[in-house]
Structures are given as C-alpha cells and as structure tokens.
Enzyme design. Sequence first.
Site, PDB file in Angstrom:
ATOM      1  N   PHE A 137       0.851  -1.179   0.000  1.00  0.00           N
ATOM      2  CA  PHE A 137       0.000   0.000   0.000  1.00  0.00           C
ATOM      3  C   PHE A 137       0.891   1.235   0.000  1.00  0.00           C
ATOM      4  CE2 PHE A 137      -2.833   3.210   1.835  1.00  0.00           C
ATOM      5  CZ  PHE A 137      -3.913   3.072   0.976  1.00  0.00           C
ATOM      6  N   ASP A 216       1.707  -5.195   8.364  1.00  0.00           N
ATOM      7  CA  ASP A 216       0.498  -4.396   8.215  1.00  0.00           C
ATOM      8  C   ASP A 216      -0.659  -5.370   8.030  1.00  0.00           C
ATOM      9  OD1 ASP A 216      -1.647  -2.864   7.347  1.00  0.00           O
ATOM     10  OD2 ASP A 216      -0.420  -1.514   6.139  1.00  0.00           O
ATOM     11  N   TYR A 241     -11.404  -0.170  10.340  1.00  0.00           N
ATOM     12  CA  TYR A 241     -12.604   0.214   9.583  1.00  0.00           C
ATOM     13  C   TYR A 241     -12.905  -0.703   8.407  1.00  0.00           C
ATOM     14  CZ  TYR A 241      -8.917   2.809   7.041  1.00  0.00           C
ATOM     15  OH  TYR A 241      -7.760   3.165   6.398  1.00  0.00           O
ATOM     16  N   LYS A 242     -12.104  -1.725   8.188  1.00  0.00           N
ATOM     17  CA  LYS A 242     -12.375  -2.656   7.094  1.00  0.00           C
ATOM     18  C   LYS A 242     -13.149  -3.857   7.648  1.00  0.00           C
ATOM     19  CE  LYS A 242      -8.104  -1.224   4.724  1.00  0.00           C
ATOM     20  NZ  LYS A 242      -8.691  -0.362   3.683  1.00  0.00           N
ATOM     21  N   ARG A 390     -11.810  -4.833  -7.723  1.00  0.00           N
ATOM     22  CA  ARG A 390     -11.524  -5.488  -6.442  1.00  0.00           C
ATOM     23  C   ARG A 390     -12.832  -5.772  -5.723  1.00  0.00           C
ATOM     24  NH1 ARG A 390      -7.953  -2.859  -1.581  1.00  0.00           N
ATOM     25  NH2 ARG A 390      -9.886  -1.665  -1.375  1.00  0.00           N
TER      26      ARG A 390
END
Length: 431
Positions: A137, A216, A241-242, A390
């Site tokens: 990322f 991560d 938050y995922k 995705r």
Amino acid sequence: MTLNGIAARSERKDCLAADETDSLARFKGRFILPPGVIYLDGNSLGPRPVGALERIQEVVTEEWGVGLIRSWNTAGWFDLPGRLGDKLAKLIGAGKGQTVVTDTTSLNLFKALASAIRIQQVDHPEKRVIVTERDNFPSDVYIAEGITDFLNSMSQEAGVRYEVRLIDDELPLSEALDESTAVIALSHVNYRTGAMWDMAEVCAQAHAVGALAIWDLAHAAGAVPIDLVGADADYAVGCTYKYLNGGPGSPAFIWVNARHQDRFWQPLAGWWSHANPFAMSDSYTPAPDINRFLCGTQPITAMAMVETGLDIMLDVDVEALRAKSLAMTDLFIALVQQRCGDHSLELMTPSEHARRGSHVSFSHPEGYAVMSALIARGVIGDYREPGVLRFGITPLYLSYVDIWDAVEILRDILDTRSWDAPDFKRRNAVT
C-alpha cells in the site's frame, strides 16, 4: 452438493441451499445494509454494525452530555485504548497488554519502524536497509521512505546511509534479505491482489539474517486467522474500519512483541505514553508497557464505535469464517471464469488457499468503467489502478446467492457492454 471446493457448474439453487445450512448466516442481521445492495467493499469500509448508532448516542448524550469531564474516569475513557487493544488481540493471536487501539495505520507504522531501527542501531548498527514491497500500500512505502530520509538528513557520520529496498518479481524477498537488512515491513494480505504471505515463514527468514519483522494487517485482521505470537513477529499495525467494521476513519492499532516493549520509546512521545501522565513532568519517562506506543489524547467518540464491531467479531468462530471465505472466493472465481470467460478479465488473486486473503481482484482494460456500471446496478466493489476490479468477500454479511447474483450482473454488463456508456467512462477521480 456442498460449496466447499465448488465446481464452476454450480447453479443458483445450489447457492440457496448452501445458505440454508450456513452456520454464519445469523451474523448478517447484525449489520445495517441498504436494500437492493450487494456489498463487496467491506475490505475497504465495513458496514455499520447494529448497535453502533446507539453506542455513539450513549457516548454523546450520557457520557459527554451528562458525565462531562468526569467520564474520563467514570466511563473508562482513559483506559479505552488498552481495553480495546486487549479485545482486538484475541483476533490477531496476541497476548494481553501487547496491543493498543490508537492513531492511524501510517502513524503506527512510523512508530514501529522507529522503534525497530533504534533497537538495530544498538544491536546491529551496520544494518540500515528497510525491505518492503513495491506493490505494498503506497502509504507504507512512503512512511519507509520518509523515515530513511529523516535519518539520513540527521546523520553526521560519513557513509552512514539508510535505504529502502523494494521487492518485486525481479527481486524476490529471499534475494533482498541479507546482513544489511534491519527491518522488513510487509502487508500480510496485499491490498491490490489479495495475495497473502506465510507470516511464520517470512518472520523466520527475517530473523535468520538478524532483521525484525513488521506486519500491516489492514487487509487481514478480521478476515484471516492470524497468530502474531506463534509466528514470532516483532511488530504489527492495522486499521479497524475494514473487516473489523469500526466506522469510517476509525482508529488503528499497534501490536508490539513483549520482548521489544521496554527497549526504546517511539519518537511520537506524547503525554499519554508517559509513565505517569498526570504528573505533568517537564521530562519524559516512558510507560513501562504497550502504553508507550500511544501519543496524545484519544478520539473517544470514534473509538467507542470500534468496540461494537469488535464485539461481533469476538462471537465468530475464526475457522468457520475462514472456511466460508475460501468457499465464497472459490465460488466467485469459478463463476467469473465460467460465465464471463469470453471477456478480457484476468485473475490477479492467487488460486492457492494458503496464499489468498478474503478479497478477489480481476483486471480489465476498462476496469473503472466496469466497476462504475456495477455500482450503478447495486453491486458495490471498488477500483484500483491500473484497471483492477476489487471485490471484498466478507462472510459475515454476504450469502452465497449474493455471490451468484453479483457475477450474473457482471456478466450482463460485460455481455451488453453497458460499461461503454458515456456515464461510465474513465475519470481522473478514483475512490
């Protein structure tokens, strides 16, 4: 038929039958989703859990509105980062007192990198290379570049230079690791492709050359089984938050192996990380535990919603979650390849279960337009450059028939070329 290792020739009725015997189907009612939507973007932002609105109202109306400043004590606000951290620790294979919920993933990665490098400066000062992935990322790469630039700008010693080494197809991890490696910083599950590292194997490789391992977990926590202690990892960071459904921009977390917690304090040494915060000392003494990885005053209203999502996850059998995730991603891949095989879709996600997270990515020359058309039809996935569709496969609120219907809508869009309409043409803005 069952949907474990599903064949491409399954029918919609088979998906309905699988939903009737799904042990996790009861969790769908614990999330709020609008009617007519198949939500395949929980790997970017999870939906609102039932109870989140009531919890935030309680914080605002009672704890803030009535308790006022007393709520730092009476409502347990001050202890919230550690209390949430201990709950989250159960989902990532960590022990009590090793995790805090705080700040952002990027800030926590900076803290972890700084702490790891300081350890290496004492134990192995010749190690000055941070190894990360070119396809990591972007923020993770930027943070690594930023900390090396800062260290190099501060160094007065000739020849002392830190560098970031990027692994990719041309430079695999096994070749990038050597005696100069101080730290590796990798995402357990790749944000773009869904490819997953073998954490224990990579940690062993890093430790074999004297490097420390930072993970991560943004696309892993709440999606795949994680055992940080068992893998002998050194540090981990991630967001809530995922897959953990903590709300937009909810605070992140940092985990630090107990053996490193009292080596050095991280450079963002705010008052919440002090050994005695309310002494208001004019010099810094770090907390003797994971609290030294905190910084300043915490966003209590945002943190309160995190707990609602965590409590749902703690009710879930992680092995059942993983089994359903793999069955659903198998189904999604098989259906796309069977029903959309005449179109220019290329699978980017590994087929092997051991190397796959819980989202599936396909590339398409008109990926942005195709995803825009899907969203317009109520199938919400997301798009990543270059040309990547995705799809987050989140088993707690998705059914097998959702997967069938989503692929059927994708097939119709591709067959009719409705993605070629002017409204769906590629734009510069990407979410």
